[in-house]
Design a protein around this motif. Sequence first.
Motif, PDB file in Angstrom:
ATOM      1  N   TYR A  25       5.842  -5.482  19.697  1.00 40.36           N
ATOM      2  CA  TYR A  25       5.564  -6.940  19.474  1.00 40.36           C
ATOM      3  C   TYR A  25       5.037  -7.567  20.499  1.00 40.36           C
ATOM      4  O   TYR A  25       3.953  -8.131  20.636  1.00 40.36           O
ATOM      5  CB  TYR A  25       6.705  -8.057  18.973  1.00 40.36           C
ATOM      6  CG  TYR A  25       6.315  -9.110  18.843  1.00 40.36           C
ATOM      7  CD1 TYR A  25       5.820  -9.589  17.807  1.00 40.36           C
ATOM      8  CD2 TYR A  25       6.947 -10.126  19.459  1.00 40.36           C
ATOM      9  CE1 TYR A  25       5.181 -10.765  17.474  1.00 40.36           C
ATOM     10  CE2 TYR A  25       6.822 -11.566  19.499  1.00 40.36           C
ATOM     11  CZ  TYR A  25       5.865 -12.036  18.205  1.00 40.36           C
ATOM     12  OH  TYR A  25       5.637 -13.074  17.939  1.00 40.36           O
ATOM     13  N   THR A  28       1.482  -6.039  21.349  1.00 39.79           N
ATOM     14  CA  THR A  28       0.459  -6.838  20.500  1.00 39.79           C
ATOM     15  C   THR A  28       0.164  -8.256  20.946  1.00 39.79           C
ATOM     16  O   THR A  28      -1.055  -8.882  20.794  1.00 39.79           O
ATOM     17  CB  THR A  28       1.221  -7.163  19.043  1.00 39.79           C
ATOM     18  OG1 THR A  28       1.391  -5.432  18.621  1.00 39.79           O
ATOM     19  CG2 THR A  28       0.142  -7.497  18.000  1.00 39.79           C
ATOM     20  N   ASP A  48      -1.612 -16.156  15.771  1.00 36.55           N
ATOM     21  CA  ASP A  48      -1.781 -14.536  16.333  1.00 36.55           C
ATOM     22  C   ASP A  48      -0.224 -14.139  16.386  1.00 36.55           C
ATOM     23  O   ASP A  48      -0.111 -13.016  16.184  1.00 36.55           O
ATOM     24  CB  ASP A  48      -2.420 -14.485  17.582  1.00 36.55           C
ATOM     25  CG  ASP A  48      -3.912 -14.963  17.576  1.00 36.55           C
ATOM     26  OD1 ASP A  48      -4.514 -14.738  16.447  1.00 36.55           O
ATOM     27  OD2 ASP A  48      -4.729 -15.396  18.524  1.00 36.55           O
ATOM     28  N   ALA A  52       1.080 -10.869  14.586  1.00 40.53           N
ATOM     29  CA  ALA A  52       1.780  -9.790  15.265  1.00 40.53           C
ATOM     30  C   ALA A  52       3.273  -9.473  14.785  1.00 40.53           C
ATOM     31  O   ALA A  52       3.644  -8.339  14.728  1.00 40.53           O
ATOM     32  CB  ALA A  52       1.817 -10.146  16.817  1.00 40.53           C
ATOM     33  N   ALA A  55       2.797  -7.545  11.418  1.00 39.25           N
ATOM     34  CA  ALA A  55       2.662  -6.228  11.459  1.00 39.25           C
ATOM     35  C   ALA A  55       3.628  -5.386  12.033  1.00 39.25           C
ATOM     36  O   ALA A  55       3.725  -4.199  11.943  1.00 39.25           O
ATOM     37  CB  ALA A  55       1.150  -6.070  12.342  1.00 39.25           C
ATOM     38  N   THR A  56       4.540  -5.896  12.811  1.00 36.46           N
ATOM     39  CA  THR A  56       5.567  -5.252  13.661  1.00 36.46           C
ATOM     40  C   THR A  56       6.653  -5.363  13.085  1.00 36.46           C
ATOM     41  O   THR A  56       7.432  -4.142  13.051  1.00 36.46           O
ATOM     42  CB  THR A  56       5.459  -5.973  14.997  1.00 36.46           C
ATOM     43  OG1 THR A  56       4.364  -6.039  15.783  1.00 36.46           O
ATOM     44  CG2 THR A  56       6.522  -5.132  16.113  1.00 36.46           C
ATOM     45  N   ALA A  73       1.242  -2.820   7.722  1.00 31.70           N
ATOM     46  CA  ALA A  73       0.361  -3.122   9.012  1.00 31.70           C
ATOM     47  C   ALA A  73      -0.912  -3.178   8.722  1.00 31.70           C
ATOM     48  O   ALA A  73      -1.850  -3.772   9.205  1.00 31.70           O
ATOM     49  CB  ALA A  73       0.854  -1.983  10.066  1.00 31.70           C
ATOM     50  N   CYS A  77      -4.156  -5.952   9.359  1.00 34.93           N
ATOM     51  CA  CYS A  77      -5.413  -5.762   9.920  1.00 34.93           C
ATOM     52  C   CYS A  77      -6.548  -6.081   9.109  1.00 34.93           C
ATOM     53  O   CYS A  77      -7.485  -6.836   9.505  1.00 34.93           O
ATOM     54  CB  CYS A  77      -5.506  -4.222  10.174  1.00 34.93           C
ATOM     55  SG  CYS A  77      -4.466  -3.793  11.673  1.00 34.93           S
ATOM     56  N   LEU A  90      -4.136  -5.284  16.980  1.00 36.09           N
ATOM     57  CA  LEU A  90      -3.070  -4.733  16.255  1.00 36.09           C
ATOM     58  C   LEU A  90      -3.136  -3.011  16.144  1.00 36.09           C
ATOM     59  O   LEU A  90      -2.368  -2.471  15.217  1.00 36.09           O
ATOM     60  CB  LEU A  90      -3.524  -5.274  14.670  1.00 36.09           C
ATOM     61  CG  LEU A  90      -3.188  -6.663  14.421  1.00 36.09           C
ATOM     62  CD1 LEU A  90      -3.679  -7.144  12.998  1.00 36.09           C
ATOM     63  CD2 LEU A  90      -1.939  -7.245  14.556  1.00 36.09           C
TER      64      LEU A  90
END
Length: 406
Positions: A25, A28, A48, A52, A55-56, A73, A77, A90
């Motif tokens: 994280y 990212t 953002d 992040a 996705a994490t 994830a 993207c 990412l």
Amino acid sequence: MWTAVRCWARQNPVIVDLALVGVVYLCTLIAFGARFSERPSAHPMATDALLAAAATAPLLARRRAPFWALGIATAVCVIVQATGGEVAPLITPLSVALYNMAVRTERRTAWTAAAVTAACTIGPAVLWAPGLLLGPQRLGALTWIGLATALGDSVRSQRAYVKALTERATRAERNREEEAARRVTDERMRIARELHDVVAHELTLITTQSSISIHLGQRDPAVLVDNLVAIRNHSKQALDELRAIVGLLTQPGDGATPRDPVPGLHRLEELVASFARAGLRVEVVKEGEKQSLPSAVDLAAYRIVQEALTNVRKHGGVDVARLRVGFGHDAVRITVENSGSVNAAAPDNSASGGTGRGLISIRERTAAVGGQVVVGRRPQGGFSVDARLPFVRPVRMAEQPSGVGR
């Protein structure tokens, strides 16, 4: 040091996952911040940070649900690129998810997932963002996707190889233990056969000669003296053979190793004479040219004759037995016959005190050298033991089961 770290990581998987997600994280966020310093991002910093995190966070479930971690994830993207952002920040969570997928799944599945991820990651950029088809950003993303998948596949292959080696070593160790146990059992059975043959033969002769001495000793002192001398000799011989057998069980340094020769057919006349003193006359017929036998075959032949004549003396109810020893070009044949009554030749075990160990010993000794044996009643009356012992052990052993044990 590294081994201790790996052991600690296996014992604390939750802490490892939290630390990994935290590091990913932060990487990212730093990547988003670097992109913002170069040129303004398509999203505010707060957005953002949320992207992040989205996705994490699924990486926490990467052990139980690798497909979901990679899918989420990849979806983030696609969303970032659809809203005007770039996929480069990412790449870190995406690479970790791809590595995890390659480690925990088969090779075909891992590379299929990598191809789908590359299509979903580069495809929106081609559709929605201007630039070269394979510009630096897109080529870099493809490179990271391939490297992460290749690294995960390599680690999976190495772990599978180590696991296979471990299983092979474990299986080999188990086989060694089983082989050692089998050899111990075989040795115990061999010693049991030797002890049985020695004790049964010598004690049978001693018992018979003692009975003769009781009945005839008062009327004929010379017979008493002769029988007592024979009893003494048989007792000494039995003790010598028992000492030799027990000597096999001693460890180096526990005492002197017995030096007495192993019994064989060279002691056949002595064996026949001992039965003659016990009241059993043995008619011996030798056929063929006498040959030097292998030690195992020689010992087996001697013990088979000894046990068969002991059975005749104990159970046959006759004073005469016939022994035929035939030497062939590849085997020696031992035949012991008597003409006693059927009931006397093979009495009931409960009445005679027999255990059946004698005939079992004959069969085991014959099988041990790759021979065949036929034991049973004769059509014309009496009992016979017919054993064929080859000089060279055949590839396959065969035994003809027949007869009953005493």
